[in-house]
Enzyme design. Structure first.
Site, mmCIF file in Angstrom:
data_model
loop_
_atom_site.group_PDB
_atom_site.id
_atom_site.type_symbol
_atom_site.label_atom_id
_atom_site.label_comp_id
_atom_site.label_asym_id
_atom_site.label_seq_id
_atom_site.Cartn_x
_atom_site.Cartn_y
_atom_site.Cartn_z
ATOM 1 N N HIS B 98 0.868 -1.207 0.000
ATOM 2 C CA HIS B 98 0.000 0.000 0.000
ATOM 3 C C HIS B 98 0.894 1.243 0.000
ATOM 4 O O HIS B 98 1.749 1.384 0.873
ATOM 5 C CB HIS B 98 -0.932 -0.004 1.220
ATOM 6 C CG HIS B 98 -1.941 -1.105 1.175
ATOM 7 N ND1 HIS B 98 -2.208 -1.903 2.245
ATOM 8 C CD2 HIS B 98 -2.718 -1.544 0.175
ATOM 9 C CE1 HIS B 98 -3.137 -2.801 1.910
ATOM 10 N NE2 HIS B 98 -3.467 -2.606 0.651
ATOM 11 N N GLU B 101 1.999 3.642 3.053
ATOM 12 C CA GLU B 101 2.608 3.038 4.248
ATOM 13 C C GLU B 101 4.131 3.064 4.114
ATOM 14 O O GLU B 101 4.761 2.023 3.977
ATOM 15 C CB GLU B 101 2.030 1.632 4.444
ATOM 16 C CG GLU B 101 0.516 1.685 4.627
ATOM 17 C CD GLU B 101 -0.214 0.358 4.522
ATOM 18 O OE1 GLU B 101 -1.460 0.407 4.394
ATOM 19 O OE2 GLU B 101 0.440 -0.696 4.556
ATOM 20 N N ARG B 156 -3.222 4.730 -1.857
ATOM 21 C CA ARG B 156 -3.131 3.367 -1.271
ATOM 22 C C ARG B 156 -2.927 2.310 -2.337
ATOM 23 O O ARG B 156 -2.121 1.393 -2.196
ATOM 24 C CB ARG B 156 -4.423 3.081 -0.502
ATOM 25 C CG ARG B 156 -4.650 1.625 -0.070
ATOM 26 C CD ARG B 156 -5.990 1.483 0.616
ATOM 27 N NE ARG B 156 -6.413 0.109 0.770
ATOM 28 C CZ ARG B 156 -6.133 -0.635 1.842
ATOM 29 N NH1 ARG B 156 -5.374 -0.149 2.818
ATOM 30 N NH2 ARG B 156 -6.561 -1.876 1.925
ATOM 31 N N HIS B 226 3.131 -3.940 6.423
ATOM 32 C CA HIS B 226 2.084 -2.907 6.270
ATOM 33 C C HIS B 226 2.166 -1.963 7.466
ATOM 34 O O HIS B 226 2.978 -2.136 8.362
ATOM 35 C CB HIS B 226 0.708 -3.560 6.228
ATOM 36 C CG HIS B 226 0.487 -4.413 5.025
ATOM 37 N ND1 HIS B 226 -0.298 -4.016 3.957
ATOM 38 C CD2 HIS B 226 0.956 -5.644 4.685
ATOM 39 C CE1 HIS B 226 -0.325 -4.962 3.042
ATOM 40 N NE2 HIS B 226 0.449 -5.962 3.462
ATOM 41 N N GLU B 300 1.603 -5.258 10.793
ATOM 42 C CA GLU B 300 1.117 -3.875 10.752
ATOM 43 C C GLU B 300 2.022 -3.113 11.723
ATOM 44 O O GLU B 300 1.942 -3.307 12.935
ATOM 45 C CB GLU B 300 -0.354 -3.808 11.225
ATOM 46 C CG GLU B 300 -1.324 -4.456 10.266
ATOM 47 C CD GLU B 300 -1.725 -3.536 9.118
ATOM 48 O OE1 GLU B 300 -2.427 -4.002 8.205
ATOM 49 O OE2 GLU B 300 -1.315 -2.351 9.134
#
Lengths: 99, 338
Positions: B98, B101, B156, B226, B300
């Site tokens: 993405h 990020e 994104r 991510h 994440e």
């Protein structure tokens, strides 16, 4: 300035709907606003007690404040001026450092 | 040059690619750079193979192959028989699926630097690089990343065009051929979770899937980086069921977040993506798992909602340091039996 200053006055709201009713209201409000979902990724993924982070254009911030206050939905602004935050992230210091 | 490269700032795509060439040039025995295809806008999709070479480059492999045949024949006739060295297991790490990020690509570069710099003095990293190869893709979504530097910081998706709609881009983490475009994904091209016109419609996704299919015998772990939520997720994303090797994966995740915590005391939540985060179909970790990669994780990274995608450069160092410990823990787990 970076990105032609397009994020000046934009804000990021962190909203925490407390129950199903607030979730439905929030879904309805956000579906009618052009907002950028940071977390979760879309309006359909909003659940009770899960935080919702949305990037809101400066022209819509007052309206979203009003909606959320009117319905007593818990929220806070976690980035009050997106452009300033972007300038801080990759603006002047890092360029100087890189050079 | 490499010694001046600043790993504690965010770099635009061009600088990252130049850095990859430099790492490939200056560390021929540990780094091998190659491309697995082109993006929608025609940019190369570069990957670094990081690991103690030992004849792994294509020329050497060919030479080694011929040599082995001769050797085998000679030794077989003299009953000297010596077992040839098995091909190394591999770990795939992709960053920047993405575009917005940015801490992802920063981590991939950081990990390569750490792996190379610590090869000599860190016995754990030396063992990992001697016994494993890491395939590291610092920027998966090259078009989107470039666009996030030049035009829209919060882009994104990829940058593919849709003939019927003015909106561009597909969510590269909804485009994999596993329960494609069901819950948690959208059929609408203007949505941020748009799954695409068909699975692997995005050249970037197709290129990575093709590479992983080709090397499926050797790739034992898949890691996708991510942001932001401070979580370590594993399959399934698309359903509320436990994976067959749940115990092993759960313990690997537990060890990883424990290692991460040991750096700065930052707590990560971990568990199946469907219950820990939300249900979403067409994700890369579910595809990897279904294609035989028994350890598939999505990190994440920081934070949990103070800076969001705009994590300051001052936090690159601690974030990447702690995540490197977690990735080393996962990779070390591969060398043990579970």
């Amino acid at each position: 300035s970076l990105y032609n200053n397009r994020y000046a006055g934009d804000q990021v709201f962190r909203i925490t709907p407390g129950n199903d009713e607030e979730v439905q209201v929030l879904k309805k409000v956000l579906s009618h606003m052009k907002v950028d979902f940071w977390q979760p990724n879309s309006v359909s993924m909003i659940h009770p007690n899960n935080t919702v982070d949305v990037h809101v254009k400066h022209s819509l911030t007052q309206s979203l404040h009003a909606h959320l206050k009117q319905r007593h939905i818990d929220y806070r602004v976690f980035i009050s001026n997106l452009q300033k935050e972007i300038e801080k992230q990759t603006g002047h210091r890092s360029t100087r450092k890189r050079r | 040059s490499e010694s001046e490269y600043d790993y504690e700032v965010y770099h635009p795509l061009q600088e990252i690619q130049s850095w990859m060439f430099e790492m490939n040039r200056t560390h021929p025995y540990l780094v091998h750079m190659f491309s697995i295809g082109k993006s929608y806008e025609g940019r190369p999709l570069y990957v670094l193979q990081v690991g103690q070479m030992g004849g792994e480059t294509v020329e050497n492999v060919t030479r080694l192959f011929v040599f082995r045949i001769i050797l085998k024949t000679v030794f077989a006739s003299c009953q000297l028989g010596k077992r040839s060295r098995p091909q190394k297991k591999a770990v795939w790490i992709d960053c920047g699926v993405h575009a917005r990020e940015w801490i992802g690509p920063a981590f991939c570069q950081w990990f390569v630097k750490e792996a190379i710099n610590s090869y000599k003095y860190d016995s754990v990293m030396r063992r990992l690089l001697n016994q494993l190869n890491f395939y590291i893709m610092p920027v998966f979504n090259v078009d989107g990343y470039h666009f996030s530097w030049t035009t829209d910081r919060f882009w994104r998706k990829t940058r593919s065009k849709n003939h019927k709609f003015h909106c561009r881009g597909v969510d590269a983490n909804r485009n994999w051929k596993v329960k494609w475009c069901e819950e948690g994904a959208s059929y609408h091209p203007c949505d941020d979770t748009y799954c695409g016109p068909f699975p692997e419609s995005e050249p970037e996704v197709k290129a990575v899937a093709k590479f992983l299919r080709k090397h499926k015998k050797r790739v034992k772990a898949y890691i996708s980086i991510h942001a932001y939520a401070q979580m370590l997720l594993y399959p399934y994303s698309y359903k509320y069921a436990a994976i067959p090797n749940f115990d092993c994966v759960e313990s690997a995740a537990h060890n990883a977040v424990t290692a991460l915590y040991s750096a700065y005391g930052v707590k990560y939540r971990y568990g199946p993506a469907s219950t820990t985060l939300y249900v979403s179909s067409g994700s890369s970790i579910d595809w990897a798992y279904r294609n035989g990669i028994r350890y598939a994780f999505a990190f994440e990274l920081r934070d949990t909602g103070y800076y969001g995608f705009l994590l300051p450069e001052t936090l690159i160092n601690p974030t990447c340091t702690e995540t490197t410990r977690a990735v080393k823990a996962i990779a070390s787990g591969l060398l043990k039996k579970c």
